[in-house]
Scaffold this active site. Structure first.
Site, PDB file in Angstrom:
ATOM      1  N   ASP A  33      11.906 -20.310 -16.333  1.00  0.00           N
ATOM      2  CA  ASP A  33      13.355 -20.218 -16.478  1.00  0.00           C
ATOM      3  C   ASP A  33      13.813 -20.713 -17.845  1.00  0.00           C
ATOM      4  O   ASP A  33      13.210 -21.611 -18.435  1.00  0.00           O
ATOM      5  CB  ASP A  33      14.060 -21.079 -15.422  1.00  0.00           C
ATOM      6  CG  ASP A  33      14.037 -20.458 -14.042  1.00  0.00           C
ATOM      7  OD1 ASP A  33      13.338 -19.447 -13.845  1.00  0.00           O
ATOM      8  OD2 ASP A  33      14.711 -21.002 -13.145  1.00  0.00           O
ATOM      9  N   HIS A 177       9.584 -24.176 -16.694  1.00  0.00           N
ATOM     10  CA  HIS A 177      10.663 -23.857 -17.628  1.00  0.00           C
ATOM     11  C   HIS A 177      10.100 -23.704 -19.039  1.00  0.00           C
ATOM     12  O   HIS A 177       9.324 -24.566 -19.489  1.00  0.00           O
ATOM     13  CB  HIS A 177      11.722 -24.967 -17.647  1.00  0.00           C
ATOM     14  CG  HIS A 177      12.460 -25.119 -16.361  1.00  0.00           C
ATOM     15  ND1 HIS A 177      11.922 -25.782 -15.279  1.00  0.00           N
ATOM     16  CD2 HIS A 177      13.700 -24.690 -15.976  1.00  0.00           C
ATOM     17  CE1 HIS A 177      12.803 -25.759 -14.279  1.00  0.00           C
ATOM     18  NE2 HIS A 177      13.881 -25.107 -14.674  1.00  0.00           N
TER      19      HIS A 177
END
Length: 207
Positions: A33, A177
């Site tokens: 992400d 992430h």
């Protein structure tokens, strides 16, 4: 405070979201992400290529706009792309109209680069039922089975790796992430995580 492993209650409350895939194949679904980010996303791509792994990247539209060459590289290297809103908005904190326009703005940014996606992940995992109801005809709302916690300043890289390995199983959707905040923990954990599960005979697939 967060849960490394998504529990049964969350999956029951939102049964129309995708939390994990079939446990009957030795496959793991890595997701990233908040990118694309220079150097960090490129490190992820180099690491995935080294281990012949595929992943899914939930991209922020504003970052796509700022770093189009890295976004294109994600596509060129055969990874999947997902919508993560244009400005990383938290659904619970925004009116439906504002939130949905931000999702659409990210979709436009992706389309501008001759790509489209039916995958959407709400930032922070926070989305109102009313927002999800409007999005679901056009998107699969992808959540996660395992949260690495790489973003946490209270976790050491070793702890992130240990807990992520502990909770990952066949069919898991694992969330890392490719962001500045998560970089120290992610860059330590990711190659070791890949090595561990490849040695166990798993494949890493995109959604």
């Amino acid at each position: 405070m967060f849960l490394h492993k998504t529990n049964f209650v969350m999956r029951t409350l939102y049964p129309n979201f995708v939390w994990r895939k079939s446990p009957h194949e030795k496959k793991i679904y890595l997701t990233f992400d908040d990118g694309p980010i220079p150097e960090i996303t490129e490190f992820v791509l180099e690491t995935l290529a080294k281990y012949e792994a595929k992943a899914t990247f939930f991209c922020i539209g504003d970052n796509i706009s700022k770093h189009p060459a890295i976004f294109q590289k994600l596509i060129d290297e055969g990874h999947s792309i997902g919508n993560h809103t244009f400005n990383h908005l938290k659904g619970w904190a925004n009116e439906d109209e504002v939130y949905l326009k931000n999702v659409a703005k990210c979709a436009d940014e992706i389309l501008r680069r001759n790509h489209k996606t039916q995958l959407f992940r709400p930032p922070y995992g926070r989305i109102k039922r009313s927002q999800a109801q409007i999005l679901r005809p056009n998107y699969d709302i992808i959540m996660w089975d395992v949260l690495s916690g790489d973003f946490s300043q209270n976790l050491s890289p070793e702890r992130v790796l240990k807990k992520t390995i502990q909770y990952t199983e066949a069919g898991s959707i694992v969330l890392f992430h490719d962001s500045i905040k998560a970089n120290t923990n992610m860059s330590y954990a990711l190659p070791r995580f890949l090595e561990h599960f490849l040695a166990e005979g798993f494949q890493f697939s995109k959604l």
